[in-house]
Design an enzyme around this catalytic site. Structure first.
Site, short mmCIF file in Angstrom:
data_model
loop_
_atom_site.label_atom_id
_atom_site.label_comp_id
_atom_site.label_asym_id
_atom_site.label_seq_id
_atom_site.Cartn_x
_atom_site.Cartn_y
_atom_site.Cartn_z
CB SER A 136 -0.91 0.01 1.23
OG SER A 136 -1.53 1.27 1.41
CE1 TYR A 160 -6.17 4.95 -1.22
CE2 TYR A 160 -4.25 4.60 0.17
CZ TYR A 160 -5.57 4.32 -0.15
OH TYR A 160 -6.27 3.43 0.61
CB THR A 186 -6.66 3.10 -4.87
OG1 THR A 186 -5.98 1.83 -4.82
CG2 THR A 186 -7.87 3.06 -3.97
CE LYS A 276 -7.75 -2.69 -3.47
NZ LYS A 276 -8.71 -2.00 -2.58
CG HIS A 300 -11.12 1.26 0.49
ND1 HIS A 300 -10.34 1.91 -0.43
CD2 HIS A 300 -10.36 1.18 1.61
CE1 HIS A 300 -9.17 2.22 0.11
NE2 HIS A 300 -9.16 1.78 1.35
NE ARG A 303 -10.14 -0.08 6.26
CZ ARG A 303 -9.89 -0.35 7.54
NH1 ARG A 303 -10.56 -1.32 8.15
NH2 ARG A 303 -8.99 0.34 8.22
#
Length: 419
Positions: A136, A160, A186, A276, A300, A303
């Site tokens: 991540s 991100y 994402t 994603k 996600h 979340r």
């Protein structure tokens, strides 16, 4: 009349075998875990409440997560009979490379807070199992550290788009330089979801000590020992910490993310790129037409937006819309190998596990992640054998019925009720 006799010691010894005691406490507790839910129970017992709830929880009322898990439970399988499958092939080609199993490890943030081995345990277990590992943007091990742990396996990177674009661009370049082969771009986190467990627990980065956290830590000294005697948490994408996870995300993420950002990242990234966080059919088709290599149907892990679409329910319609030659992956709610088999049968090329991996990590570090993979592998193989299929390619929609609890109300029916 039953004939009785005095017990014969020799015969009794043939009938009863005493189990050899296991003195390794970690091995003993992991061997006792037969399901992912068993690992969750162990993890909850061994991890401070705030850290466990960060992993286990979801946004607001946690309806998205509950519904996603329920969707997998509401599956009816249709096995074929007299179709022997003495051995099964669980391998798959995904995004230009092999995976020994039809799942990989999903990206998870702040992972060393769950258990100090963090991403090193996940990457090492993935390497041993021959499956991809995803790091991540908010991971607590560097890109280079993951590569060192898994030098010959498949490493993926989840990106991100940050307010400071150069941070995202530099991370992308570093992952490419380290030989990561797939980027998960994402798109479902323009702002942080309302993760109420974290707020109620006062969960922050770094952890803040209160009377409650101290009391909760007393029966879990091993967690604090690991946390305090290992290198401090470092985040490749965050220059400052201090605050709840939601506050950190809101400070770092950019709600203006768009297709223009995707175009820039595609110019930088030389490998495969998947999007994603896709949650409807229209976006799936648009992304396919835009030329990306695949998508991950995901809310996600529940979340972000509560009451979001259920990825597993979306899967058949998305597969039909994008065709057979476009890569479609799925995550959210997977707790059993049978969930993975059902997803593949309904059109998923691959699946990703997040919480299931973290439950194993919290239960026993690297050995716990190995146990997670072993449990899921066994469940996949057993389910395939019971269905009468010898390979993943033999799975098809006819093997699965999605039972319905949440049936959408059509606009026409809704208008009629209003009138």
């Amino acid at each position: 009349m039953v004939q009785r006799q005095l017990p014969n010691p020799a015969e009794l010894l043939e009938l009863m075998k005493f189990k050899k005691p296991e003195f390794d406490g970690k091995k003993r507790r992991l061997d006792s875990a037969l399901t992912i839910d068993d690992l969750r129970t162990i993890a909850k017992r061994r991890t401070p409440k705030a850290a466990f709830d960060y992993t286990d929880g979801a946004a607001e009322g946690e309806l998205s997560l509950t519904r996603a898990r329920q969707a997998f439970q509401d599956v009816e399988f249709h096995p074929g009979i007299l179709r022997p499958a003495p051995s099964v092939d669980t391998s798959v080609e995904i995004l230009g490379g092999p995976s020994a199993l039809p799942f990989g490890i999903a990206p998870t943030g702040f992972t060393r807070l769950m258990q100090t081995e963090g991403e090193v345990a996940g990457a090492g277990a993935a390497a041993a199992a021959g499956i991809p590992f995803t790091l991540s943007t908010l991971g607590t091990t560097s890109i280079e550290g993951v590569k060192a742990t898994n030098p010959y396996g498949r490493n993926w990177f989840q990106l991100y788009v940050m307010r400071d674009r150069e941070i995202s661009y530099e991370l992308t370049r570093r992952a490419a330089a380290a030989g990561f082969d797939t980027l998960q771009f994402t798109v479902d986190t323009p702002v942080a979801g309302a993760r109420l467990r974290d707020k109620r627990n006062g969960f922050s980065i770094p952890p803040q000590l209160t009377l409650g956290t101290i009391i909760n830590a007393i029966p879990r000294p091993w967690w604090w020992y690991d946390f305090l005697t290992t290198p401090k948490l470092e985040f490749a994408s965050l220059s400052t910490t201090g605050g709840t996870v939601g506050e950190l995300l809101d400070a770092a993420m950019d709600p203006t993310i768009s297709y223009d950002d995707l175009a820039v990242i595609r110019d930088i990234w030389p490998g495969k790129i998947v999007i994603k966080g896709v949650q409807n059919v229209e976006d799936s088709v648009r992304l396919r037409d835009a030329g990306v290599d695949g998508i991950v149907l995901s809310n996600h892990g529940g979340r972000q937006l509560d009451r979001a679409p259920i990825p597993f329910h979306l899967l058949p319609e998305v597969r039909k819309a994008v065709g057979d030659d476009f890569t479609v992956m799925i995550d959210t709610g997977i707790m059993n190998g049978a969930d993975i088999v059902a997803a593949v049968a309904l059109g998923a090329d691959f699946t990703l596990i997040g919480r299931a991996y973290l439950y194993g990590l919290m239960a026993g570090g690297r050995a716990g992640v190995d146990r997670t993979i072993s449990i899921l592998r066994t469940e996949i193989e057993r389910t395939m054998r019971l269905l009468g299929v010898a390979s993943l390619a033999e799975l098809e929609p006819a093997h699965v019925t999605q039972l319905t609890r949440l049936v959408p109300v059509t606009r026409a029916a809704s208008d009629a009720v209003v009138r």
